[in-house]
Design a protein around this motif. Structure first.
Motif, PDB file in Angstrom:
ATOM      1  N   VAL A 236     -23.981  77.722  61.020  1.00  0.00           N
ATOM      2  CA  VAL A 236     -22.680  77.810  60.025  1.00  0.00           C
ATOM      3  C   VAL A 236     -22.432  76.990  58.877  1.00  0.00           C
ATOM      4  N   LEU A 237     -22.618  77.430  57.803  1.00  0.00           N
ATOM      5  CA  LEU A 237     -22.350  76.482  56.600  1.00  0.00           C
ATOM      6  C   LEU A 237     -21.058  76.785  56.230  1.00  0.00           C
ATOM      7  N   ASP A 238     -20.089  75.919  56.779  1.00  0.00           N
ATOM      8  CA  ASP A 238     -18.721  76.192  56.276  1.00  0.00           C
ATOM      9  C   ASP A 238     -18.408  75.400  55.033  1.00  0.00           C
ATOM     10  N   GLU A 239     -17.730  76.269  54.242  1.00  0.00           N
ATOM     11  CA  GLU A 239     -17.174  76.088  52.886  1.00  0.00           C
ATOM     12  C   GLU A 239     -18.189  75.465  51.905  1.00  0.00           C
ATOM     13  N   ILE A 240     -19.498  76.073  52.120  1.00  0.00           N
ATOM     14  CA  ILE A 240     -20.626  75.788  51.104  1.00  0.00           C
ATOM     15  C   ILE A 240     -20.427  76.244  49.735  1.00  0.00           C
ATOM     16  N   SER A 241     -19.873  77.277  49.748  1.00  0.00           N
ATOM     17  CA  SER A 241     -19.691  78.014  48.253  1.00  0.00           C
ATOM     18  C   SER A 241     -19.155  76.868  47.315  1.00  0.00           C
ATOM     19  N   TYR A 242     -18.269  75.789  47.573  1.00  0.00           N
ATOM     20  CA  TYR A 242     -18.064  74.819  46.568  1.00  0.00           C
ATOM     21  C   TYR A 242     -19.127  74.256  46.070  1.00  0.00           C
ATOM     22  N   ALA A 243     -20.033  73.906  46.956  1.00  0.00           N
ATOM     23  CA  ALA A 243     -20.949  72.940  46.401  1.00  0.00           C
ATOM     24  C   ALA A 243     -21.754  73.723  45.551  1.00  0.00           C
ATOM     25  N   ILE A 244     -22.041  75.145  45.834  1.00  0.00           N
ATOM     26  CA  ILE A 244     -22.655  76.002  44.921  1.00  0.00           C
ATOM     27  C   ILE A 244     -22.095  76.228  43.609  1.00  0.00           C
ATOM     28  N   THR A 245     -20.701  76.551  43.664  1.00  0.00           N
ATOM     29  CA  THR A 245     -20.010  76.730  42.277  1.00  0.00           C
ATOM     30  C   THR A 245     -19.920  75.595  41.366  1.00  0.00           C
ATOM     31  N   TRP A 246     -19.955  74.529  41.939  1.00  0.00           N
ATOM     32  CA  TRP A 246     -19.952  73.181  41.186  1.00  0.00           C
ATOM     33  C   TRP A 246     -21.226  72.943  40.856  1.00  0.00           C
ATOM     34  N   ASN A 247     -22.336  73.562  40.804  1.00  0.00           N
ATOM     35  CA  ASN A 247     -23.740  73.291  40.676  1.00  0.00           C
ATOM     36  C   ASN A 247     -24.104  71.779  41.276  1.00  0.00           C
ATOM     37  N   TRP A 248     -23.537  71.705  42.357  1.00  0.00           N
ATOM     38  CA  TRP A 248     -23.980  70.522  43.221  1.00  0.00           C
ATOM     39  C   TRP A 248     -25.330  70.920  43.879  1.00  0.00           C
ATOM     40  N   ILE A 249     -25.518  72.015  44.412  1.00  0.00           N
ATOM     41  CA  ILE A 249     -26.524  72.509  44.888  1.00  0.00           C
ATOM     42  C   ILE A 249     -26.931  74.099  44.380  1.00  0.00           C
ATOM     43  N   LYS A 250     -28.064  74.360  44.242  1.00  0.00           N
ATOM     44  CA  LYS A 250     -28.587  75.551  43.536  1.00  0.00           C
ATOM     45  C   LYS A 250     -28.576  76.705  44.480  1.00  0.00           C
ATOM     46  N   ALA A 251     -27.899  78.093  44.003  1.00  0.00           N
ATOM     47  CA  ALA A 251     -27.685  79.080  44.492  1.00  0.00           C
ATOM     48  C   ALA A 251     -29.274  79.431  44.876  1.00  0.00           C
ATOM     49  N   ALA A 252     -30.460  79.346  44.061  1.00  0.00           N
ATOM     50  CA  ALA A 252     -31.512  79.931  44.322  1.00  0.00           C
ATOM     51  C   ALA A 252     -32.268  79.067  45.465  1.00  0.00           C
ATOM     52  N   GLU A 253     -32.070  77.718  45.618  1.00  0.00           N
ATOM     53  CA  GLU A 253     -32.396  76.848  46.806  1.00  0.00           C
ATOM     54  C   GLU A 253     -31.821  77.478  48.143  1.00  0.00           C
ATOM     55  N   VAL A 254     -30.732  77.871  48.273  1.00  0.00           N
ATOM     56  CA  VAL A 254     -29.746  78.323  49.204  1.00  0.00           C
ATOM     57  C   VAL A 254     -30.438  79.754  49.924  1.00  0.00           C
ATOM     58  N   VAL A 255     -30.647  80.647  48.844  1.00  0.00           N
ATOM     59  CA  VAL A 255     -31.378  81.892  48.977  1.00  0.00           C
ATOM     60  C   VAL A 255     -32.795  81.686  49.450  1.00  0.00           C
ATOM     61  N   THR A 256     -33.432  80.698  48.950  1.00  0.00           N
ATOM     62  CA  THR A 256     -34.938  80.574  49.557  1.00  0.00           C
ATOM     63  C   THR A 256     -34.881  80.391  50.913  1.00  0.00           C
TER      64      THR A 256
END
Length: 191
Positions: A120-140
């Motif tokens: 479970v990756l709880d509240e990960i969306s914020y780190a993606i929204t703020w470009n701290w982590i890349k959505a493409a990396e998460v998808v991969t």
């Protein structure tokens, strides 16, 4: 009313076409309350099936002492609070960003490790929204996960790419919330 003219939600399912999947990616998003709560409910189901489970919280720090963490730890869930609290309260956004990046790198390793049936990756969306982590990396990481590893991601405004990669996406819609009337979160109900 014939089945053809019935709204999609009222049509009976053709179960002859159903297949099994070894794992799923689930997303709980939206402005309503219950995204993390729903994920924690799924944890109970997984634990009852003797699954190994890990939780990584991207915002909450280890100082929060939440009820769900206490009970889940007692049930054998591995719990990692990787954040430093809500970023809007942060004194050092660079440190908050660094913690989120480290939490993601750790999470990607957990997913790939095959040690857990549910991550479970709880509240990960914020780190993606703020470009701290890349959505493409998460998808991969989601698409290359081991066959029997399911993942739940929570948080508002989850990235479109993550939604497209998910098997199940639920949007919590706020109709009304106590916070709108300046009522604080309540221990036992909200955390």
């Amino acid at each position: 009313m014939s089945t053809e003219s019935a709204p999609q939600s009222e049509r009976p399912y053709d179960t002859s076409q159903l297949r099994s999947a070894p794992s799923l990616v689930m997303v709980n998003t939206g402005d309503g309350k219950g995204k993390s709560t729903a994920a924690f409910g799924t944890i109970l189901r997984a634990v009852s099936q003797n699954w190994s489970v890990a939780v990584v919280q991207f915002l909450k720090s280890g100082d929060w002492n939440t009820g769900e963490e206490k009970v889940c730890r007692e049930l054998g869930v591995q719990w990692f609070s990787a954040g430093d609290g809500f970023t809007w309260d942060s004194d050092d956004l660079d440190e908050s960003r660094a913690k989120a990046v480290a939490a993601w790198e750790f999470s990607a390793q957990l997913i790939a490790s095959r040690d857990y049936r549910l991550v479970v990756l709880d509240e990960i969306s914020y780190a993606i929204t703020w470009n701290w982590i890349k959505a493409a990396e998460v998808v991969t990481a989601l698409e290359s996960r081991p066959e029997r590893v399911s993942v739940i991601l929570t948080g508002r405004d989850i990235a479109k790419e993550v939604i497209e990669a998910a098997d199940t996406v639920t949007e919590m819609v706020k109709i009304k919330h106590a916070f709108d009337r300046q009522i604080r979160a309540k221990k036992g109900l909200d955390y």
